[in-house]
Design a protein around this motif. Structure first.
Motif, PDB file in Angstrom:
ATOM      1  N   TRP A   1     -58.449 -18.721 -20.279  1.00 27.88           N
ATOM      2  CA  TRP A   1     -57.285 -18.139 -20.761  1.00 27.88           C
ATOM      3  C   TRP A   1     -57.479 -17.378 -21.867  1.00 27.88           C
ATOM      4  O   TRP A   1     -57.970 -17.973 -23.132  1.00 27.88           O
ATOM      5  CB  TRP A   1     -56.065 -19.461 -20.768  1.00 27.88           C
TER       6      TRP A   1
ATOM      7  N   ARG B   1     -55.150 -14.199 -24.390  1.00 26.40           N
ATOM      8  CA  ARG B   1     -53.718 -13.852 -24.768  1.00 26.40           C
ATOM      9  C   ARG B   1     -53.885 -12.525 -25.523  1.00 26.40           C
ATOM     10  O   ARG B   1     -54.679 -12.238 -26.401  1.00 26.40           O
ATOM     11  CB  ARG B   1     -53.082 -14.684 -25.420  1.00 26.40           C
ATOM     12  N   GLN B   2     -52.862 -11.575 -25.403  1.00 27.43           N
ATOM     13  CA  GLN B   2     -52.840 -10.338 -26.287  1.00 27.43           C
ATOM     14  C   GLN B   2     -51.527 -10.332 -26.977  1.00 27.43           C
ATOM     15  O   GLN B   2     -50.509  -9.991 -26.311  1.00 27.43           O
ATOM     16  CB  GLN B   2     -53.232  -9.094 -25.722  1.00 27.43           C
ATOM     17  N   ARG B   3     -51.398 -10.404 -28.213  1.00 29.51           N
ATOM     18  CA  ARG B   3     -50.185 -10.390 -29.012  1.00 29.51           C
ATOM     19  C   ARG B   3     -49.770  -8.877 -29.229  1.00 29.51           C
ATOM     20  O   ARG B   3     -50.703  -8.143 -29.422  1.00 29.51           O
ATOM     21  CB  ARG B   3     -50.053 -11.191 -30.197  1.00 29.51           C
TER      22      ARG B   3
ATOM     23  N   ARG C   1     -57.189  -8.651 -27.711  1.00 25.96           N
ATOM     24  CA  ARG C   1     -56.804  -9.809 -26.808  1.00 25.96           C
ATOM     25  C   ARG C   1     -57.854 -10.911 -27.450  1.00 25.96           C
ATOM     26  O   ARG C   1     -58.980 -10.658 -28.013  1.00 25.96           O
ATOM     27  CB  ARG C   1     -57.645  -9.465 -25.595  1.00 25.96           C
TER      28      ARG C   1
ATOM     29  N   ASP D   1     -47.033 -17.498 -30.533  1.00 29.89           N
ATOM     30  CA  ASP D   1     -47.658 -17.606 -29.246  1.00 29.89           C
ATOM     31  C   ASP D   1     -47.122 -16.553 -28.369  1.00 29.89           C
ATOM     32  O   ASP D   1     -47.599 -16.446 -27.356  1.00 29.89           O
ATOM     33  CB  ASP D   1     -47.210 -19.029 -28.714  1.00 29.89           C
TER      34      ASP D   1
ATOM     35  N   ALA E   1     -46.873 -13.582 -26.271  1.00 26.80           N
ATOM     36  CA  ALA E   1     -47.957 -12.652 -25.977  1.00 26.80           C
ATOM     37  C   ALA E   1     -47.975 -12.488 -24.485  1.00 26.80           C
ATOM     38  O   ALA E   1     -47.281 -13.041 -23.736  1.00 26.80           O
ATOM     39  CB  ALA E   1     -49.391 -13.193 -26.265  1.00 26.80           C
TER      40      ALA E   1
ATOM     41  N   TYR F   1     -50.520 -13.537 -21.460  1.00 22.11           N
ATOM     42  CA  TYR F   1     -51.505 -14.230 -21.144  1.00 22.11           C
ATOM     43  C   TYR F   1     -52.159 -14.032 -19.915  1.00 22.11           C
ATOM     44  O   TYR F   1     -51.676 -13.603 -18.943  1.00 22.11           O
ATOM     45  CB  TYR F   1     -50.988 -15.581 -21.187  1.00 22.11           C
ATOM     46  N   TYR F   2     -53.605 -13.918 -20.058  1.00 21.12           N
ATOM     47  CA  TYR F   2     -54.417 -13.533 -19.129  1.00 21.12           C
ATOM     48  C   TYR F   2     -55.355 -14.709 -18.441  1.00 21.12           C
ATOM     49  O   TYR F   2     -56.053 -15.245 -19.503  1.00 21.12           O
ATOM     50  CB  TYR F   2     -55.640 -12.284 -19.475  1.00 21.12           C
TER      51      TYR F   2
ATOM     52  N   GLY G   1     -52.103 -10.441 -16.047  1.00 21.19           N
ATOM     53  CA  GLY G   1     -51.301 -10.882 -17.308  1.00 21.19           C
ATOM     54  C   GLY G   1     -49.992 -11.368 -16.777  1.00 21.19           C
ATOM     55  O   GLY G   1     -49.275 -11.077 -15.849  1.00 21.19           O
TER      56      GLY G   1
ATOM     57  N   GLN H   1     -46.303 -12.383 -19.242  1.00 20.31           N
ATOM     58  CA  GLN H   1     -45.745 -12.377 -20.556  1.00 20.31           C
ATOM     59  C   GLN H   1     -45.023 -13.917 -20.750  1.00 20.31           C
ATOM     60  O   GLN H   1     -44.381 -14.419 -19.852  1.00 20.31           O
ATOM     61  CB  GLN H   1     -44.219 -11.539 -20.656  1.00 20.31           C
TER      62      GLN H   1
END
Length: 126
Positions: free
Chosen positions: A36, A38-40, A45, A90, A92, A94-95, A119, A121
């Protein structure tokens, strides 16, 4: 070719919980370590958690240790991310990602992963 579809994202108050799921198809799920990321907003990422092919080894980014837990069900071709004590930071997209790795190996490097989902959200409001 593996297809990954994330679900379970949404809006939650700070301190709340969410469980993300990632369903895989088109490959032998148990051949892949899963991660997992994430990209905020405005950030690159970053790695969140990873799990080996059998589930016997897990790794976490320091900022989620003790709050998030990754697991997998190879019979259901699904990997999960249980997120507790969520914080506004947190928030972001999430992928989930799949890495055709050898047994027992799981990586935190983005470059190790071969397949990515679209992804989901996650927003934790203060």
């Amino acid at each position: 070719q593996v297809q990954l579809v994330e679900s379970g994202g949404g809006l939650v108050q700070a301190g709340g919980s969410l469980r993300l799921s990632c369903a895989a198809s088109g490959g032998t799920f148990s051949s892949y370590a899963m991660g997992w990321f994430r990209q905020r907003p405005g950030k690159e990422r970053e790695f969140v958690a990873g799990i080996s092919r059998s589930g016997g080894r897990t790794i976490y980014a320091d900022f989620v240790k003790g709050r998030f837990a990754i697991s997998r069900d190879n019979a259901k071709n699904t990997v999960y991310l249980q997120m507790n004590s969520l914080k506004p930071e947190d928030t972001a997209v999430y992928y989930c990602a799949a890495d055709l790795a050898i047994a027992g190996i799981v990586s935190s490097s983005i470059r190790a992963y071969d397949y990515w989902g679209q992804g989901t959200q996650v927003t934790a409001s203060s």
